[in-house]
Design a protein around this motif. Structure first.
Motif, PDB file in Angstrom:
ATOM      1  N   ILE A  18     -16.053   5.067  50.112  1.00  0.00           N
ATOM      2  CA  ILE A  18     -17.063   5.125  51.153  1.00  0.00           C
ATOM      3  C   ILE A  18     -15.655   4.689  52.576  1.00  0.00           C
ATOM      4  CG2 ILE A  18     -19.164   4.893  49.511  1.00  0.00           C
ATOM      5  CD1 ILE A  18     -19.143   2.013  51.052  1.00  0.00           C
ATOM      6  N   VAL A  19     -16.272   5.304  53.544  1.00  0.00           N
ATOM      7  CA  VAL A  19     -15.787   4.802  54.018  1.00  0.00           C
ATOM      8  C   VAL A  19     -16.232   4.766  55.112  1.00  0.00           C
ATOM      9  CG1 VAL A  19     -14.115   5.348  56.919  1.00  0.00           C
ATOM     10  CG2 VAL A  19     -13.265   6.505  54.426  1.00  0.00           C
ATOM     11  N   VAL A  20     -16.124   3.326  56.272  1.00  0.00           N
ATOM     12  CA  VAL A  20     -16.773   1.909  56.704  1.00  0.00           C
ATOM     13  C   VAL A  20     -16.119   2.338  58.100  1.00  0.00           C
ATOM     14  CG1 VAL A  20     -18.277  -0.189  57.078  1.00  0.00           C
ATOM     15  CG2 VAL A  20     -17.709   1.079  54.801  1.00  0.00           C
ATOM     16  N   GLY A  21     -17.107   3.100  58.807  1.00  0.00           N
ATOM     17  CA  GLY A  21     -16.757   2.766  60.209  1.00  0.00           C
ATOM     18  C   GLY A  21     -17.858   2.431  61.229  1.00  0.00           C
ATOM     19  N   SER A  22     -16.918   1.007  62.084  1.00  0.00           N
ATOM     20  CA  SER A  22     -17.271   0.081  63.142  1.00  0.00           C
ATOM     21  C   SER A  22     -17.697   0.278  64.265  1.00  0.00           C
ATOM     22  CB  SER A  22     -17.054  -1.444  62.788  1.00  0.00           C
ATOM     23  OG  SER A  22     -15.930  -1.504  62.619  1.00  0.00           O
ATOM     24  N   ILE A  23     -17.698  -0.103  65.321  1.00  0.00           N
ATOM     25  CA  ILE A  23     -16.836  -0.460  66.795  1.00  0.00           C
ATOM     26  C   ILE A  23     -17.445  -1.728  67.317  1.00  0.00           C
ATOM     27  CG2 ILE A  23     -19.440  -0.355  67.512  1.00  0.00           C
ATOM     28  CD1 ILE A  23     -18.125   2.142  69.784  1.00  0.00           C
ATOM     29  N   ASP A  24     -16.445  -2.215  68.114  1.00  0.00           N
ATOM     30  CA  ASP A  24     -16.069  -3.266  68.648  1.00  0.00           C
ATOM     31  C   ASP A  24     -16.791  -3.596  69.594  1.00  0.00           C
ATOM     32  OD1 ASP A  24     -14.319  -2.897  70.626  1.00  0.00           O
ATOM     33  OD2 ASP A  24     -12.353  -3.926  69.884  1.00  0.00           O
TER      34      ASP A  24
END
Length: 159
Positions: A18-24
């Motif tokens: 899976i690919v996890v996208g996060s944001i700071d």
């Protein structure tokens, strides 16, 4: 609560990543592939070994996207939801062991004894609030499934 559709579960089982996208906090995005994970019908768990960008993003902005795709068939799914850190030691140990056994065939104790110099990984729990198709022929802007709680509705702009 959103149940992960069977076709998404099947794709995660087949593709094994899976690919996890996060944001700071500054709005800068980060993508992180995950190959050691475990899922049930409404939760995905993965181990966070490195505790770098994604780790800090998860702590500060728990909303993330998780994608799975099949590059051969040009199909995929994106789930949007929230992550949390599993802190119950008994549950953390049980799920960590399940993930380690499925990835290596060895118990987590066997794996971690070889990593004596490294910190134990955090266990991340993701609960999807919305599921979208990434298939080119479909309207990927419309959720296949969505949790209609007020937080999800306001953040995702659902009408």
């Amino acid at each position: 609560m959103v149940t992960i559709p069977k076709e998404v579960q099947s794709m995660m089982s087949e593709q094994k990543f899976i690919v996890v996208g996060s944001i700071d906090l500054n709005g800068m995005c980060n993508l992180s592939p995950r190959t050691t994970f475990y899922f049930s019908e409404d939760v995905i768990y993965w181990l966070d070994f490195f505790k770098h960008k994604s780790h800090y993003n998860f702590k500060n902005v728990p909303w993330v996207s998780v994608a799975v795709f099949d590059k051969e068939d040009l199909k995929g799914y994106q789930m949007k939801g929230k992550v949390s850190f599993v802190t119950n030691e008994k549950e953390k140990s049980r799920i960590t062991d399940v993930i380690c056994r499925s990835a290596t065939g060895k118990t987590s104790a066997k794996i971690f004894e070889r990593m004596a110099h490294a910190e134990q990984p955090e266990l991340i729990m993701f609960r999807p609030h919305a599921v979208y198709s990434l298939n080119p022929a479909e309207d990927s802007g419309t959720a296949i499934m969505i949790d209609r709680d007020s937080e999800t509705v306001s953040l995702l702009g659902v009408k």
